[in-house]
Design a protein around this motif. Structure first.
Motif, mmCIF file in Angstrom:
data_model
loop_
_atom_site.group_PDB
_atom_site.id
_atom_site.type_symbol
_atom_site.label_atom_id
_atom_site.label_comp_id
_atom_site.label_asym_id
_atom_site.label_seq_id
_atom_site.Cartn_x
_atom_site.Cartn_y
_atom_site.Cartn_z
ATOM 1 N N GLU A 296 29.561 -0.955 -15.111
ATOM 2 C CA GLU A 296 30.309 -1.462 -13.971
ATOM 3 C C GLU A 296 30.925 -2.820 -14.280
ATOM 4 N N ASN A 582 25.424 7.264 -11.892
ATOM 5 C CA ASN A 582 26.602 6.543 -11.387
ATOM 6 C C ASN A 582 26.401 5.034 -11.420
ATOM 7 N N LEU A 584 24.110 3.264 -9.966
ATOM 8 C CA LEU A 584 23.660 2.705 -8.712
ATOM 9 C C LEU A 584 22.144 2.548 -8.758
ATOM 10 N N GLN A 619 22.712 7.991 0.428
ATOM 11 C CA GLN A 619 23.368 6.822 -0.145
ATOM 12 C C GLN A 619 22.985 5.512 0.534
ATOM 13 N N LYS A 622 21.059 3.412 -1.895
ATOM 14 C CA LYS A 622 21.655 3.120 -3.197
ATOM 15 C C LYS A 622 22.402 1.787 -3.149
ATOM 16 N N TYR A 623 22.197 0.996 -4.205
ATOM 17 C CA TYR A 623 22.805 -0.328 -4.259
ATOM 18 C C TYR A 623 23.477 -0.539 -5.611
ATOM 19 N N SER A 624 24.589 -1.249 -5.610
ATOM 20 C CA SER A 624 25.140 -1.772 -6.864
ATOM 21 C C SER A 624 24.710 -3.235 -6.968
ATOM 22 N N SER A 636 24.997 -2.606 -0.793
ATOM 23 C CA SER A 636 24.889 -1.196 -0.425
ATOM 24 C C SER A 636 26.119 -0.430 -0.879
ATOM 25 N N SER A 637 25.899 0.748 -1.468
ATOM 26 C CA SER A 637 27.031 1.547 -1.933
ATOM 27 C C SER A 637 27.787 2.186 -0.777
ATOM 28 N N ARG A 638 27.135 2.308 0.402
ATOM 29 C CA ARG A 638 27.780 2.994 1.516
ATOM 30 C C ARG A 638 28.523 2.041 2.440
ATOM 31 N N ASN A 640 28.923 -1.418 1.882
ATOM 32 C CA ASN A 640 29.412 -2.640 1.237
ATOM 33 C C ASN A 640 28.832 -3.885 1.897
#
Length: 676
Positions: A296, A582, A584, A619, A622-624, A636-638, A640
């Motif tokens: 990323e 992905n 995440l 999701q 899930k975190y970036s 948070s990926s969902r 933001n």
């Protein structure tokens, strides 16, 4: 269990480049493997001996014997008095022995162990030293420094403008004998130099000092002299914090120093290099060191280094290529490929670091950018294992398919530039050079990689088989079918040709094979680092706020809702971080295995809770992990939204809530590793 105890302010000084390193005799002692004159006591012993023959007038046996007895008392004032006597006898008018003695004693100190020096260089901070040697100018270092002294009229200006290019010798260098401050009387010259103006105006305002290599204080009289000197000129300002790095048990010698705080780096001197490497990378190295490790955060074909020791690496996406004589090959996972074959310079660091012994051809250590050759397969594997150990990432040799894919860089054919060989792009027989060339001599391919074709053969991690299908790429590309001919073989595949072979051997599909023990002056290697795994499943972390002493915690008695508590290193604050395909992150609790996620109500995105399983929350769990100055944001990926502190400056213990990702320090986190 390993716990990080380094003061937060020290890390901040280093990250913000507000620190200046001051190096003492301990650095020279460790780096020269205890050379006789690298310590103050050893240098003075040598000076007494020299004065017996060359002093003006010479020392007699009785006087020298008494001086040696006094030297053993380990008294700083006595040592300085002896130093003054040596200086006076060897500096006597028309006596040339001062220069000669310094060259014979200090000039004979050479680097034998590069580990500590490289760790210091990796901090990327200005360096001052009270040592007289020139160890940091060694050409085998990743970033050799130019030595300047207080006698150079323009030295302060050079150091101020480009501090990372120089090492400032506070008490002079043996190369410039008249700059060496050994005895007490020499300080009068120092006080009136341009250097003192720089110290007063710049260092005292801009930097906190980190003293390294001063042991228990009395090991280096220059330390006490320097402290008195700096204190008298107001340089040790109470507005700046200063630190001295010491081993366990020595911190008590520094308790009464003005505004200088001891920090323990370990139980033995050998712990210091590892400790130094963790200082600037205490956060970055645990997720992906300094922004470059995560797909990323890396652009394709971007060059990076894991550490100062390491080769330049280039990130390469997965893909396919068509070889003219072989057909289609596929690389299913992204990798980082060495930009060049491993060089003489990089290999020498490994050899010095490990005291590594190997069968070798004569190496011209002055030509440090040549590829290292005369390396067996086993030597290459030892090098990759060492890189894996010091970085925490998996380094290895490339598979044959990985090598071909990287060499062609998206071109279908024999070479990355086309079908036909040419001397503009490679060093082979037609070049008529008859010798190796520097790895950066020829142009880079589209992947920003160089020196694949010609120059030297390169080992791969594939066993040889006459049936090429048996070495096709698998999840473990360096392994082949269990019952294959290659499993029975002691031979590995080499690629790329060399400077005295014809162009037919350079083609991407061409290959030769050698036994693993073989060494030739035309055989080298390059490395691969795996990038698909960010964290191992058995790594656990404390997740600490950058701006306050809080950690993400989970208390079972508060309705499944995580709260923040004061940082006390309890197991209730341990978290496991797993990365999916992905890239995440899923953050799960160490003990309960519950997952940090959003509220079940998708509209209520301001709160967090714990979920039993990933399937319940999809999701929302899930975190970036985004790089910011000084740390990371957990996004948070969902939605933001960012895991953040609420009311971090309030007296009450704050809750975890979600905020927009503005990138300020209230939203930043440290990931502190814990291993069992």
């Amino acid at each position: 269990m390993i716990i990080d105890k380094v003061p937060h302010v020290l890390r901040e000084m280093i990250r913000n480049k507000q620190a200046c390193l001051v190096l003492g005799a301990g650095v020279s002692i460790a780096s020269s493997n205890n050379h006789p004159t690298s310590s103050w006591k050893g240098l003075l012993k040598n000076g007494i001996s020299h004065c017996k023959t060359y002093g003006t007038p010479p020392l007699n046996e009785d006087a020298s014997g008494k001086l040696l007895e006094i030297l053993e008392l380990n008294d700083i004032d006595n040592w300085l008095a002896i130093a003054t006597l040596i200086e006076r006898k060897l500096k006597y008018p028309n006596n040339p022995e001062w220069n000669s003695w310094l060259y014979e004693s200090v000039g004979s100190i050479k680097v034998k162990n590069y580990n500590l020096l490289e760790s210091i260089i990796s901090l990327e901070l200005p360096i001052l030293t009270t040592n007289y040697d020139n160890l940091f100018s060694d050409k085998s270092l990743s970033y050799p420094k130019k030595s300047i002294t207080w006698k150079d009229r323009s030295s302060a200006l050079h150091f101020k403008q480009n501090p990372l290019d120089y090492i400032f010798h506070l008490h002079g260098s043996f190369v410039q004998a008249d700059s060496v401050v050994l005895g007490i009387s020499s300080y009068e010259h120092l006080i009136n130099s341009e250097f003192i103006q720089y110290i007063q105006r710049s260092l005292s305002l801009s930097y906190g000092f980190i003293f390294i290599g001063y042991g228990a204080g009395f090991d280096d009289p220059n330390f006490s002299a320097l402290i008195r000197f700096l204190s008298s000129y107001g340089t040790l300002s109470p507005n700046q914090k200063h630190f001295v790095l010491v081993k366990e048990g020595d911190q008590f010698y520094f308790n009464n120093l003005p505004n200088i705080y001891p920090v323990v780096y370990g139980e033995k001197h050998e712990d210091l290099p590892v400790f130094l490497r963790t200082l600037p990378f205490s956060i970055e190295r645990f997720i992906y060191r300094s922004k470059r490790k995560h797909a990323e955060h890396i652009k394709s074909n971007e060059t990076f280094k894991d550490m100062a020791y390491c080769p330049d690496m280039v990130f390469i996406e997965s893909g396919t290529a068509q070889l003219k004589d072989k057909g289609k090959i596929e690389i299913r996972k992204p990798i980082a490929m060495g930009r060049f074959p491993v060089t003489v310079e990089e290999w020498n660091i490994f050899v010095h670091e490990r005291g590594y012994h190997y069968r070798k051809f004569t190496i011209d250590n002055r030509r440090i950018k040549l590829p290292i050759t005369g390396i067996s397969y086993y030597d290459a594997i030892d090098y990759t294992n060492w890189l894996s150990e010091i970085t925490g990432y998996k380094y290895r040799l490339p598979s044959e398919n990985e090598w071909e894919y990287a060499a062609l860089a998206g071109n279908d054919g024999n070479f990355w530039w086309g079908e036909d060989p040419n001397v503009i792009n490679a060093n082979f027989r037609d070049s008529k050079l008859g010798e190796l060339t520097n790895v950066d001599t020829y142009p880079a391919n589209k992947f920003n990689l160089q020196d694949f074709f010609g120059n030297c053969w390169e080992w791969t991690d594939d066993n040889y088989s006459s049936n090429r299908a048996e070495t096709e790429f698998t999840e473990k590309p360096y392994q082949t079918n269990n019952n294959s001919e290659s499993q029975r073989s002691n031979e590995h595949i080499l690629k790329g040709g060399c400077f005295y072979y014809s162009s037919d051997f350079m083609k991407a599909s061409s290959r030769i094979h050698l036994e693993r023990e073989s060494i030739f002056n035309s055989v080298g290697f390059r490395v691969v680092r795996e990038v698909h795994a960010i964290l191992k499943s058995d790594d656990f972390y404390y997740i600490l706020s950058i701006s306050s002493p809080f950690a993400i915690d989970f208390e079972m008695n508060k309705e499944m809702k995580p709260t923040l508590s004061y940082f006390n290193m309890s197991e209730s604050q341990l978290w496991n971080i797993k990365i999916d395909k992905n890239n995440l992150a899923t953050i799960s609790h160490y003990k309960t295995k519950k997952t940090l996620c959003y509220s079940e109500d998708p509209q209520d995105y301001s709160t967090l809770k714990m979920s039993e399983t990933l399937n319940d929350v999809k999701q929302r769990s899930k975190y970036s992990i985004k790089k910011i100055l000084g740390g990371y944001m957990i996004v948070s990926s969902r939605f933001n939204k960012v895991v953040d502190l609420e009311g971090a400056r309030k007296e009450n213990i704050p809750d975890l809530i979600m905020f927009e990702p503005h990138g300020n320090f209230n939203q930043g986190w440290h990931f502190i590793p814990v291993k069992f």
